[in-house]
Design a protein around this motif. Structure first.
Motif, PDB file in Angstrom:
ATOM      1  N   ALA A   4       8.087   3.607  -9.302  1.00  0.00           N
ATOM      2  CA  ALA A   4       8.817   2.592  -8.556  1.00  0.00           C
ATOM      3  C   ALA A   4       7.948   1.372  -8.281  1.00  0.00           C
ATOM      4  O   ALA A   4       8.431   0.223  -8.324  1.00  0.00           O
ATOM      5  CB  ALA A   4       9.333   3.177  -7.249  1.00  0.00           C
ATOM      6  N   ALA A   5       6.657   1.590  -8.009  1.00  0.00           N
ATOM      7  CA  ALA A   5       5.760   0.468  -7.740  1.00  0.00           C
ATOM      8  C   ALA A   5       5.518  -0.356  -9.000  1.00  0.00           C
ATOM      9  O   ALA A   5       5.410  -1.589  -8.936  1.00  0.00           O
ATOM     10  CB  ALA A   5       4.432   0.983  -7.177  1.00  0.00           C
ATOM     11  N   ALA A   7       7.709  -0.723 -11.344  1.00  0.00           N
ATOM     12  CA  ALA A   7       8.955  -1.459 -11.549  1.00  0.00           C
ATOM     13  C   ALA A   7       9.080  -2.643 -10.601  1.00  0.00           C
ATOM     14  O   ALA A   7       9.612  -3.702 -10.970  1.00  0.00           O
ATOM     15  CB  ALA A   7      10.142  -0.517 -11.382  1.00  0.00           C
ATOM     16  N   SER A   8       8.576  -2.490  -9.363  1.00  0.00           N
ATOM     17  CA  SER A   8       8.703  -3.558  -8.369  1.00  0.00           C
ATOM     18  C   SER A   8       7.606  -4.607  -8.484  1.00  0.00           C
ATOM     19  O   SER A   8       7.679  -5.655  -7.827  1.00  0.00           O
ATOM     20  CB  SER A   8       8.676  -2.967  -6.964  1.00  0.00           C
ATOM     21  OG  SER A   8       7.378  -2.471  -6.652  1.00  0.00           O
ATOM     22  N   GLY A   9       6.581  -4.318  -9.276  1.00  0.00           N
ATOM     23  CA  GLY A   9       5.469  -5.237  -9.408  1.00  0.00           C
ATOM     24  C   GLY A   9       4.395  -5.081  -8.351  1.00  0.00           C
ATOM     25  O   GLY A   9       3.477  -5.899  -8.263  1.00  0.00           O
ATOM     26  N   HIS A  10       4.472  -4.024  -7.544  1.00  0.00           N
ATOM     27  CA  HIS A  10       3.508  -3.817  -6.457  1.00  0.00           C
ATOM     28  C   HIS A  10       2.419  -2.797  -6.789  1.00  0.00           C
ATOM     29  O   HIS A  10       1.548  -2.548  -5.958  1.00  0.00           O
ATOM     30  CB  HIS A  10       4.232  -3.358  -5.194  1.00  0.00           C
ATOM     31  CG  HIS A  10       5.132  -4.384  -4.603  1.00  0.00           C
ATOM     32  ND1 HIS A  10       4.820  -5.722  -4.575  1.00  0.00           N
ATOM     33  CD2 HIS A  10       6.367  -4.273  -4.016  1.00  0.00           C
ATOM     34  CE1 HIS A  10       5.797  -6.394  -3.994  1.00  0.00           C
ATOM     35  NE2 HIS A  10       6.758  -5.536  -3.645  1.00  0.00           N
ATOM     36  N   ARG A  13      -1.099  -4.088  -6.304  1.00  0.00           N
ATOM     37  CA  ARG A  13      -1.419  -4.729  -5.035  1.00  0.00           C
ATOM     38  C   ARG A  13      -2.652  -4.064  -4.423  1.00  0.00           C
ATOM     39  O   ARG A  13      -2.750  -2.849  -4.340  1.00  0.00           O
ATOM     40  CB  ARG A  13      -0.230  -4.614  -4.085  1.00  0.00           C
ATOM     41  CG  ARG A  13      -0.488  -5.182  -2.712  1.00  0.00           C
ATOM     42  CD  ARG A  13       0.767  -5.148  -1.856  1.00  0.00           C
ATOM     43  NE  ARG A  13       1.660  -6.260  -2.174  1.00  0.00           N
ATOM     44  CZ  ARG A  13       2.736  -6.583  -1.453  1.00  0.00           C
ATOM     45  NH1 ARG A  13       3.064  -5.846  -0.398  1.00  0.00           N
ATOM     46  NH2 ARG A  13       3.487  -7.597  -1.797  1.00  0.00           N
TER      47      ARG A  13
END
Length: 418
Positions: A4-5, A7-10, A13
């Motif tokens: 999920a991260a 996919a979200s671009g995070h 981070r």
């Protein structure tokens, strides 16, 4: 989470994760950090190979993009932490992982499974060796835990002051001193106790330890000295009232001239039993179930939480849980052990996003463990054992009491310190 991260671009981070314990087990006054060396060695080899990736793909656990990320996984961040063998208290930042979110979050189970087990064992073992007052403790708990955990438990117990282990794999893998005695089955194998003792002495020499409570202790001790003479290495007691038996056996050995023969006691010992035996003429303690199961607390209760993340401006900002009874403190932590001029510890001072001031007698607690993905700290148990001896020696005397009480040192966050 990683899928999920991604996919979200995070996923990339910048983040800071910390491992800590919210509390000590009921009645404990301090904990012992153990397993750090094993965790760092595991990190070196933490990879997703073809078999693992095939399993994840066949079960459709994650998508193709995540599989590709896992196939290339290498930890490239930095890790700070308390040195292995260090004393810790509630809130102590035992491990500080600085990395991308994805690189750090995937290490949670790897680190906690090792630290929670080994720290529980070492914390119990430290209480035992503290009340043994220099008499050697022998780790004998392999039959009371998982076969792989037994090796880690032996290492953790040795770190906290145990003299040796009966686990030969732990001796081979970690360089621990090994020691053991014969079991009741060896005596029962023979037609009588005389032949059992005679064959053991003939094969293993006079320095061996004979188990003397299979039948009658008094008769066995007399027989042991008859066969081995004053050079008999030791006798082991494994049942009954160990305190009174130790006095009786010591008196009997001395009457028979075996004044240097050691008395080793076993039989479900824990720190309380060891303390009770301090007045008895015992030379060594064999400890099994209680040490490998943390003496009633088989896990140290450590958690691994995200405490800082990169914001939209590219700066790290603190994040924290606010859920009932499971709160966390946001921000990257720095820890210091406040000490008196005599070197006695008085408080655990934790700074948030800043280093606590050293008044000249204090000791910084966080040391570099991993730099840019490379392990930079020692991982051997001998270094950890020496550190634990020094760290425990700093504690105020009440910290070593077995009676229930609060943690020996308060953990104070810098904003609250005055």
């Amino acid at each position: 989470m990683i899928q999920a991260a991604l996919a979200s671009g995070h996923a990339d981070r910048r983040c800071v994760f910390e491992a800590f314990a919210r509390r000590l087990p009921d009645g404990r006054r301090y904990g012992v950090v153990a397993g750090t060396g094993r965790a760092l060695e595991a990190l070196r080899d933490f990879r997703f190979g073809e078999e693992e990736l095939t399993f994840l793909a066949d079960r459709q656990v994650v998508d193709g993009r995540t599989l590709d990320w896992l196939a290339d996984y290498r930890f490239t961040g930095d890790i700070w932490g308390y040195a292995e063998g260090e004393i810790y208290f509630p809130g102590s930042p035992l491990l500080v992982v600085e990395s991308s979110f994805a690189e750090g979050v995937i290490l949670e189970t790897l680190f906690l499974s090792i630290l929670n087990h080994d720290s529980a064992v070492a914390s119990a073992a430290s209480r035992m060796t503290a009340v043994a007052h220099g008499r050697p403790c022998i780790e004998m708990g392999s039959r009371r835990t998982h076969e792989a955990a037994a090796v880690g438990a032996a290492r953790a117990a040795y770190l906290a002051g145990f003299a040796s282990t009966s686990n030969l794999e732990a001796g081979r893998r970690h360089g621990l001193p090994t020691m053991g005695t014969a079991a009741h089955s060896y005596t029962l194998l023979h037609d009588d106790e005389r032949s059992a003792f005679a064959t053991q002495l003939a094969s293993l020499g006079l320095s061996t330890t004979l188990l003397v409570d299979t039948y009658d202790v008094t008769g066995a001790v007399e027989l042991a000295v008859e066969l081995a003479g004053a050079e008999l290495g030791g006798v082991r007691l494994d049942s009954g009232d160990l305190v009174s038996q130790a006095f009786e056996v010591r008196a009997q050995l001395d009457r028979l001239g075996a004044t240097d023969t050691r008395i080793v006691v076993t039989s479900d010992l824990d720190e309380y039993a060891i303390a009770a035996l301090q007045a008895a003429p015992v030379d060594a303690y064999g400890v099994g179930t209680q040490v490998v199961t943390g003496s009633g607390h088989p896990a140290a209760g450590m958690v691994y939480k995200l405490v800082s993340r990169e914001n939209g401006a590219g700066q790290l900002e603190g994040v924290a849980k606010a859920s009932k009874d499971k709160t966390s403190v946001g921000g990257r932590k720095y820890a210091l052990r406040r000490r008196s001029a005599l070197g006695v510890a008085s408080a655990e001072i934790v700074g948030i996003n800043e280093h606590p001031d050293d008044d000249g007698d204090d000791r910084s607690l966080l040391v570099p463990l991993v730099a840019s993905g490379e392990v930079v700290a020692p991982t051997d148990v001998q270094t950890a054992r020496a550190h634990h001896e020094q760290a425990r020696a700093e504690l105020p005397l009440p910290a070593l009491r077995l009676s229930h009480g609060e943690p020996a040192l308060p953990t104070t966050y810098l904003d609250d310190w005055s």
